[in-house]
Motif scaffolding. Structure first.
Motif, PDB file in Angstrom:
ATOM      1  N   ASN A  70       0.801  -1.229   0.000  1.00  0.00           N
ATOM      2  CA  ASN A  70       0.000   0.000   0.000  1.00  0.00           C
ATOM      3  C   ASN A  70       0.834   1.281   0.000  1.00  0.00           C
ATOM      4  OD1 ASN A  70      -2.351  -1.520   0.095  1.00  0.00           O
ATOM      5  ND2 ASN A  70      -2.494  -1.451   2.312  1.00  0.00           N
ATOM      6  N   THR A  71       2.140   1.174   0.051  1.00  0.00           N
ATOM      7  CA  THR A  71       2.997   2.360   0.066  1.00  0.00           C
ATOM      8  C   THR A  71       2.873   3.133  -1.248  1.00  0.00           C
ATOM      9  OG1 THR A  71       4.616   1.155   1.411  1.00  0.00           O
ATOM     10  CG2 THR A  71       5.350   3.206   0.389  1.00  0.00           C
ATOM     11  N   ILE A  72       2.718   4.448  -1.149  1.00  0.00           N
ATOM     12  CA  ILE A  72       2.717   5.294  -2.349  1.00  0.00           C
ATOM     13  C   ILE A  72       4.169   5.511  -2.758  1.00  0.00           C
ATOM     14  CG2 ILE A  72       2.103   7.545  -3.302  1.00  0.00           C
ATOM     15  CD1 ILE A  72      -0.132   7.706  -1.238  1.00  0.00           C
ATOM     16  N   THR A  73       4.535   5.012  -3.912  1.00  0.00           N
ATOM     17  CA  THR A  73       5.932   5.078  -4.353  1.00  0.00           C
ATOM     18  C   THR A  73       6.164   6.106  -5.460  1.00  0.00           C
ATOM     19  OG1 THR A  73       5.552   3.263  -5.924  1.00  0.00           O
ATOM     20  CG2 THR A  73       6.352   2.674  -3.728  1.00  0.00           C
ATOM     21  N   ASP A  74       5.099   6.660  -6.014  1.00  0.00           N
ATOM     22  CA  ASP A  74       5.228   7.681  -7.063  1.00  0.00           C
ATOM     23  C   ASP A  74       5.127   9.074  -6.428  1.00  0.00           C
ATOM     24  OD1 ASP A  74       3.523   9.540  -9.183  1.00  0.00           O
ATOM     25  OD2 ASP A  74       5.089   8.334 -10.132  1.00  0.00           O
ATOM     26  N   ARG A  75       6.144   9.887  -6.623  1.00  0.00           N
ATOM     27  CA  ARG A  75       6.186  11.204  -5.986  1.00  0.00           C
ATOM     28  C   ARG A  75       5.017  12.082  -6.384  1.00  0.00           C
ATOM     29  NH1 ARG A  75      11.504  14.570  -7.066  1.00  0.00           N
ATOM     30  NH2 ARG A  75      10.485  14.923  -9.073  1.00  0.00           N
ATOM     31  N   GLU A  76       4.631  12.062  -7.647  1.00  0.00           N
ATOM     32  CA  GLU A  76       3.537  12.923  -8.105  1.00  0.00           C
ATOM     33  C   GLU A  76       2.199  12.465  -7.533  1.00  0.00           C
ATOM     34  OE1 GLU A  76       4.228  15.773  -9.603  1.00  0.00           O
ATOM     35  OE2 GLU A  76       6.278  15.080  -9.285  1.00  0.00           O
ATOM     36  N   GLU A  77       2.029  11.164  -7.413  1.00  0.00           N
ATOM     37  CA  GLU A  77       0.800  10.636  -6.789  1.00  0.00           C
ATOM     38  C   GLU A  77       0.743  11.042  -5.319  1.00  0.00           C
ATOM     39  OE1 GLU A  77      -1.366   6.361  -5.736  1.00  0.00           O
ATOM     40  OE2 GLU A  77       0.335   6.401  -7.139  1.00  0.00           O
ATOM     41  N   LEU A  78       1.898  10.997  -4.662  1.00  0.00           N
ATOM     42  CA  LEU A  78       1.965  11.399  -3.260  1.00  0.00           C
ATOM     43  C   LEU A  78       1.597  12.877  -3.106  1.00  0.00           C
ATOM     44  CD1 LEU A  78       2.740  10.781  -0.292  1.00  0.00           C
ATOM     45  CD2 LEU A  78       5.083  11.443  -0.883  1.00  0.00           C
ATOM     46  N   LYS A  79       2.064  13.715  -4.016  1.00  0.00           N
ATOM     47  CA  LYS A  79       1.760  15.151  -3.941  1.00  0.00           C
ATOM     48  C   LYS A  79       0.259  15.412  -4.004  1.00  0.00           C
ATOM     49  CE  LYS A  79       6.059  16.878  -6.014  1.00  0.00           C
ATOM     50  NZ  LYS A  79       6.633  17.539  -7.206  1.00  0.00           N
ATOM     51  N   LYS A  80      -0.453  14.628  -4.797  1.00  0.00           N
ATOM     52  CA  LYS A  80      -1.911  14.795  -4.890  1.00  0.00           C
ATOM     53  C   LYS A  80      -2.561  14.481  -3.545  1.00  0.00           C
ATOM     54  CE  LYS A  80      -2.093  13.584  -9.820  1.00  0.00           C
ATOM     55  NZ  LYS A  80      -2.543  12.563 -10.812  1.00  0.00           N
ATOM     56  N   GLU A  81      -2.060  13.435  -2.878  1.00  0.00           N
ATOM     57  CA  GLU A  81      -2.619  13.096  -1.565  1.00  0.00           C
ATOM     58  C   GLU A  81      -2.252  14.168  -0.538  1.00  0.00           C
ATOM     59  OE1 GLU A  81      -2.811   9.582   1.794  1.00  0.00           O
ATOM     60  OE2 GLU A  81      -2.327   9.115  -0.276  1.00  0.00           O
ATOM     61  N   LEU A  82      -1.053  14.699  -0.631  1.00  0.00           N
ATOM     62  CA  LEU A  82      -0.614  15.735   0.311  1.00  0.00           C
ATOM     63  C   LEU A  82      -1.487  16.986   0.207  1.00  0.00           C
ATOM     64  CD1 LEU A  82       3.289  15.544   0.000  1.00  0.00           C
ATOM     65  CD2 LEU A  82       1.816  14.511   1.741  1.00  0.00           C
ATOM     66  N   LEU A  83      -1.919  17.298  -0.991  1.00  0.00           N
ATOM     67  CA  LEU A  83      -2.798  18.458  -1.186  1.00  0.00           C
ATOM     68  C   LEU A  83      -4.109  18.257  -0.430  1.00  0.00           C
ATOM     69  CD1 LEU A  83      -3.369  21.164  -2.574  1.00  0.00           C
ATOM     70  CD2 LEU A  83      -4.210  19.876  -4.558  1.00  0.00           C
ATOM     71  N   LYS A  84      -4.681  17.070  -0.527  1.00  0.00           N
ATOM     72  CA  LYS A  84      -5.932  16.760   0.191  1.00  0.00           C
ATOM     73  C   LYS A  84      -5.710  16.795   1.700  1.00  0.00           C
ATOM     74  CE  LYS A  84      -7.540  13.706  -3.531  1.00  0.00           C
ATOM     75  NZ  LYS A  84      -7.842  12.297  -3.887  1.00  0.00           N
ATOM     76  N   ILE A  85      -4.587  16.268   2.132  1.00  0.00           N
ATOM     77  CA  ILE A  85      -4.275  16.254   3.561  1.00  0.00           C
ATOM     78  C   ILE A  85      -4.163  17.669   4.102  1.00  0.00           C
ATOM     79  CG2 ILE A  85      -2.472  15.675   5.245  1.00  0.00           C
ATOM     80  CD1 ILE A  85      -1.946  13.129   3.559  1.00  0.00           C
ATOM     81  N   ASN A  86      -3.519  18.545   3.362  1.00  0.00           N
ATOM     82  CA  ASN A  86      -3.353  19.934   3.796  1.00  0.00           C
ATOM     83  C   ASN A  86      -4.698  20.648   3.891  1.00  0.00           C
ATOM     84  OD1 ASN A  86      -2.017  22.290   4.560  1.00  0.00           O
ATOM     85  ND2 ASN A  86      -1.726  22.952   2.453  1.00  0.00           N
ATOM     86  N   ILE A  87      -5.591  20.364   2.964  1.00  0.00           N
ATOM     87  CA  ILE A  87      -6.918  20.983   2.979  1.00  0.00           C
ATOM     88  C   ILE A  87      -7.717  20.513   4.196  1.00  0.00           C
ATOM     89  CG2 ILE A  87      -9.154  21.089   1.794  1.00  0.00           C
ATOM     90  CD1 ILE A  87      -7.547  20.957  -0.860  1.00  0.00           C
ATOM     91  N   ASN A  88      -7.678  19.197   4.445  1.00  0.00           N
ATOM     92  CA  ASN A  88      -8.489  18.612   5.524  1.00  0.00           C
ATOM     93  C   ASN A  88      -7.807  18.634   6.885  1.00  0.00           C
ATOM     94  OD1 ASN A  88     -10.626  17.862   3.739  1.00  0.00           O
ATOM     95  ND2 ASN A  88      -9.403  16.114   3.052  1.00  0.00           N
ATOM     96  N   LYS A  89      -6.493  18.878   6.893  1.00  0.00           N
ATOM     97  CA  LYS A  89      -5.697  18.813   8.127  1.00  0.00           C
ATOM     98  C   LYS A  89      -5.943  17.472   8.841  1.00  0.00           C
ATOM     99  CE  LYS A  89      -3.960  22.990   7.732  1.00  0.00           C
ATOM    100  NZ  LYS A  89      -4.450  23.290   6.394  1.00  0.00           N
ATOM    101  N   LEU A  90      -5.875  16.422   8.055  1.00  0.00           N
ATOM    102  CA  LEU A  90      -6.141  15.071   8.544  1.00  0.00           C
ATOM    103  C   LEU A  90      -5.439  14.075   7.636  1.00  0.00           C
ATOM    104  CD1 LEU A  90      -7.763  13.232  10.520  1.00  0.00           C
ATOM    105  CD2 LEU A  90      -9.629  13.287   8.840  1.00  0.00           C
ATOM    106  N   SER A  91      -4.784  13.081   8.236  1.00  0.00           N
ATOM    107  CA  SER A  91      -4.022  12.123   7.444  1.00  0.00           C
ATOM    108  C   SER A  91      -4.254  10.708   7.956  1.00  0.00           C
ATOM    109  CB  SER A  91      -2.530  12.468   7.519  1.00  0.00           C
ATOM    110  OG  SER A  91      -1.748  11.531   6.807  1.00  0.00           O
ATOM    111  N   PHE A  92      -4.326   9.769   7.020  1.00  0.00           N
ATOM    112  CA  PHE A  92      -4.499   8.355   7.366  1.00  0.00           C
ATOM    113  C   PHE A  92      -3.347   7.531   6.797  1.00  0.00           C
ATOM    114  CE2 PHE A  92      -8.818   9.968   7.676  1.00  0.00           C
ATOM    115  CZ  PHE A  92      -9.282   9.350   8.835  1.00  0.00           C
ATOM    116  N   ASP A  93      -3.021   6.476   7.507  1.00  0.00           N
ATOM    117  CA  ASP A  93      -2.041   5.498   7.044  1.00  0.00           C
ATOM    118  C   ASP A  93      -2.773   4.171   6.901  1.00  0.00           C
ATOM    119  OD1 ASP A  93      -0.084   3.600   6.691  1.00  0.00           O
ATOM    120  OD2 ASP A  93       0.983   4.013   8.549  1.00  0.00           O
TER     121      ASP A  93
END
Length: 252
Positions: free
Chosen positions: A166-189
């Motif tokens: 389940n690890t995100i290994t593509d940097r650009e894909e990770l950036k898309k998730e980081l954008l959502k995390i920053n908006i919601n101020k919430l992160s899941f593993d």
């Protein structure tokens, strides 16, 4: 220390640091004479140490530089966050019988600086001062979600290490998730760093809404269904709001 392990330049720099710590400031000639270091060697060492900000130079005198202040204030900052947060971690752990921890972005890695483990015999254990990767884990993603594109590109390779399926290994894909995390101020593993461990993380913010630390709760997958995760997040947000307010008070 054995002779073969000695590094003369580092030993001389160490003498200079200790001398200036007690002396406060000194000229090049004073340093050379007092420490019995040849003038040419002293000149080279002082030039390099000043360039690296270990020393500062003003009015023909050298003093310990700003990098020492950075090291000491970083330690003080982490200690303050840890001391203020700890009672809230205890309260969360008692309420949900889970492990809770505080993590920070430390240069190019994620570092755990405080934790309270579940009282259950079977629990998630986390070492204090443990190091985690930048791209895998709830706290990790939360702590890098506000970084600039340029810094992310410097810190993260195009292809990232894989820890689980389940690890995100593509940097650009990770950036898309980081954008959502920053908006919601919430992160899941979702078992991205360790197999069979899920987690949720909520930020501690400063008064400018910048993320300075993360409170996270690592759980076994069966312990984190959606309904329970919502309850845990709600209480974590309350705790983080209180921690942020207290940090603002001490940072005035």
């Amino acid at each position: 220390m054995t002779a073969e392990k000695k590094v003369p330049a580092i030993e001389k720099a160490d003498k200079i640091f200790k001398y200036l710590y007690y002396k406060d400031s000194a000229t090049q000639s004073e340093i050379s004479k007092e420490l019995n270091i040849p003038k040419a060697t002293t000149n080279r060492l002082l030039a390099v140490l000043t360039e690296l900000k270990y020393l500062s130079f003003e009015n023909k005198k050298y003093k310990l530089g700003e990098i020492f202040y950075f090291f000491s204030t970083k330690h003080e900052r982490y200690t303050l966050i840890k001391n203020i947060s700890y009672p809230y971690l205890e309260e969360l752990s008692l309420k949900f019988k889970e492990t809770f921890k505080i993590s920070v972005l430390d240069e190019d890695k994620i570092r755990s600086i405080a934790k309270v483990e579940s009282s259950d015999f079977i629990k998630i254990s986390v070492s204090e001062n443990a190091i985690f990767p930048l791209h895998a884990g709830a706290a990790s993603k939360l702590l890098i979600c506000q970084l600039s594109e340029n810094r992310l590109n410097k810190l993260l390779d195009t292809t990232l290490p894989r820890y689980t399926e389940n690890t995100i290994t593509d940097r650009e894909e990770l950036k898309k998730e980081l954008l959502k995390i920053n908006i919601n101020k919430l992160s899941f593993d979702n078992m991205e760093h360790s197999k069979n461990i899920k987690a949720v993380a909520v930020p501690i913010l400063d008064k400018k809404n910048r993320i300075i630390a993360a409170v996270s709760c690592p759980c076994f997958p069966d312990s984190l269904p959606d309904e329970r995760a919502t309850k845990i997040v709600k209480e974590m947000r309350k705790a983080c709001d209180e921690i942020s307010k207290r940090l603002d008070y001490f940072n005035k």
